[in-house]
Design an enzyme around this catalytic site. Sequence first.
Site, PDB file in Angstrom:
ATOM      1  N   HIS A  18     -34.818   9.660 -22.676  1.00  0.00           N
ATOM      2  CA  HIS A  18     -35.094   8.588 -23.618  1.00  0.00           C
ATOM      3  C   HIS A  18     -33.828   8.347 -24.412  1.00  0.00           C
ATOM      4  O   HIS A  18     -33.297   9.265 -25.033  1.00  0.00           O
ATOM      5  CB  HIS A  18     -36.201   9.006 -24.591  1.00  0.00           C
ATOM      6  CG  HIS A  18     -37.510   9.232 -23.921  1.00  0.00           C
ATOM      7  ND1 HIS A  18     -38.562   8.370 -24.048  1.00  0.00           N
ATOM      8  CD2 HIS A  18     -37.932  10.207 -23.096  1.00  0.00           C
ATOM      9  CE1 HIS A  18     -39.587   8.820 -23.344  1.00  0.00           C
ATOM     10  NE2 HIS A  18     -39.225   9.939 -22.761  1.00  0.00           N
ATOM     11  N   THR A  19     -33.337   7.139 -24.380  1.00  0.00           N
ATOM     12  CA  THR A  19     -32.176   6.835 -25.199  1.00  0.00           C
ATOM     13  C   THR A  19     -32.593   6.855 -26.658  1.00  0.00           C
ATOM     14  O   THR A  19     -33.587   6.228 -27.028  1.00  0.00           O
ATOM     15  CB  THR A  19     -31.634   5.436 -24.858  1.00  0.00           C
ATOM     16  OG1 THR A  19     -31.307   5.384 -23.489  1.00  0.00           O
ATOM     17  CG2 THR A  19     -30.410   5.146 -25.672  1.00  0.00           C
ATOM     18  N   LEU A  20     -31.876   7.593 -27.449  1.00  0.00           N
ATOM     19  CA  LEU A  20     -32.235   7.684 -28.861  1.00  0.00           C
ATOM     20  C   LEU A  20     -31.328   6.852 -29.742  1.00  0.00           C
ATOM     21  O   LEU A  20     -31.788   6.155 -30.631  1.00  0.00           O
ATOM     22  CB  LEU A  20     -32.182   9.143 -29.309  1.00  0.00           C
ATOM     23  CG  LEU A  20     -33.213  10.044 -28.627  1.00  0.00           C
ATOM     24  CD1 LEU A  20     -32.978  11.490 -29.014  1.00  0.00           C
ATOM     25  CD2 LEU A  20     -34.619   9.621 -29.006  1.00  0.00           C
ATOM     26  N   ASP A 122     -36.252   3.871 -22.419  1.00  0.00           N
ATOM     27  CA  ASP A 122     -34.898   4.318 -22.080  1.00  0.00           C
ATOM     28  C   ASP A 122     -34.001   3.092 -22.001  1.00  0.00           C
ATOM     29  O   ASP A 122     -33.488   2.754 -20.934  1.00  0.00           O
ATOM     30  CB  ASP A 122     -34.931   5.066 -20.748  1.00  0.00           C
ATOM     31  CG  ASP A 122     -33.600   5.692 -20.392  1.00  0.00           C
ATOM     32  OD1 ASP A 122     -33.393   6.010 -19.211  1.00  0.00           O
ATOM     33  OD2 ASP A 122     -32.745   5.840 -21.304  1.00  0.00           O
TER      34      ASP A 122
END
Lengths: 269, 277
Positions: A18-20, A122
């Site tokens: 997951h892109t944070l 994501d």
Amino acid sequence: MAACGDGFYGNNTGTREHTLYPYVTGTSVIAMKYKDGVIMACDTGASYGKTLRYKSVERITVVGKHSLIGASGELSDFQEILRCLDELTLIDHMCDDGNSMGPKELHSYLTTLMYNRRNKFDPLWNSVVIGGLKKGSHGDEKFLGMVNMIGTHYEENYIATGFGNHLAMPIFRSEWREDMTFEEGVKLVEKCLLVLLYRDPTSINKFQVAKITSEGAAIYPPYSLKTYWGFSAFKNPTKDSSIEGSMKRLSLSDPAQTFEHFVAVSRNV
Amino acid sequence: MFRNQYDTDVTTWSPAGRLFQVEYAMEAVKQGSACVGLRSRTHAVLAAANKAASELSSHQRKVFRVADHAGVALAGLTADGRVLSRFLRSECINHAFVYDAPLPVSRLALRLADKAQVCTQRSWKRPYGVGLLVAGLDESGAHLYYNCPSGNYFEYQAFAIGSRSQAAKTFLERRFEGYNDYTPDQLIKDALSAIKETLQGEKLTSSNCTVAIVGRKDDGTVEPFEMIDAKRIQEIIDSMEATEEAPASAAEAESSSMQEDKGTDAGTGTDAAPMDI
């Protein structure tokens, strides 16, 4: 934060990602339609958080025969987008059947791509600007559109991402006209870039302007704009406290003065 | 065609380098009733001769719209054709969803051909027994492709498939050179005339043929792929017959020589393998 996923959507390690947050980011991209096509411009900086880490980054490229792509946001995700688009143009090239992908198709493809990634939590952390023109059934059709990381997409006569949305769009709205010449267009774009340079802390004074017309695309070499810092209140801030932008000299050893100043400022005197 | 020891499997080559199962599949196409396709620079027309299983039943559907900009006419095993039409529709829709643009006709024909080729190289499959005339419009103009069960496909200015199609092909061969500049109405008339050639003396009416057209008008507006309704077809047939009665003697001499061509359809495969043509 990696939960076990099947890992078939892009990485081979079997973990779901997951892109944070973004790491290396580019700032605003601005673009506008003009008489012969589309002009796109941005600065050549990339920041690592608050550090202006890279100063010669090209954030606008040509894709295929008909389109310019520029992006703000995470640079590595932009590179991934360009890789996907390269695959598309390669397929076109290999088919060798006279069909080529125009800006509208690229825009639609990127919308599907970005929205799909968003739904997987994501995202590709970018705002992508696509401009170009392609021969259609009514002659040369200009196109300018944007897609962002959550899949919002639209077409417009002028587009700005990031800080540009707040600083450049008002200028475009009041000064853009249909069928401007190239010189007029660059002048308007430079006006916006200058405001962004002054007011956007993550911008640098090194810009690239690109244009695309029916004759093809051109990305001009980077150049700087002349800035003006000779405001008297800026050069000598404590000289005359009545001038806009100046500051009263304070003696920090005298608490009464500092308190008085504090009160005056808070009362907006 | 004779039975021989190399024709059991599609994955068995003959010593002469032929795949007999694929060739037999192409024979199935010749059993279907005739279909004709022709195109100009801006329009493509498909026409089919309707055949009903019996007097009681409706006729087989042979022309299918695949997308707004493309359609197919098929000859052979209609069940296979139905499945392939569904595949083509799916490809067009998926492309339009991602790219917001119509799938170029050449790419459509390519995907169909690749799908057909797979069936010629798997021991547990058989080739599709249907030939398709794919007609469509894209940014480079109007196109007509013929996809055959072997997985080959070619682009054509005009073509005919199915039973007694040789008569139609002879008719088209004489006239195709002018087709690029034909108006849509002229194309429709020639398509109907070509179908008429395959009917072997039977009267051409709007109930024994189907015609569909797709194209782009001079002002740039697109006319999506659609069947022409029976009433209009009958009007065109009637106007064709009216003009035919005028130069009657010259036309009659030619048409009687063409009758002899209709019998020689099945003989193409004995020397060269058909897919090599």
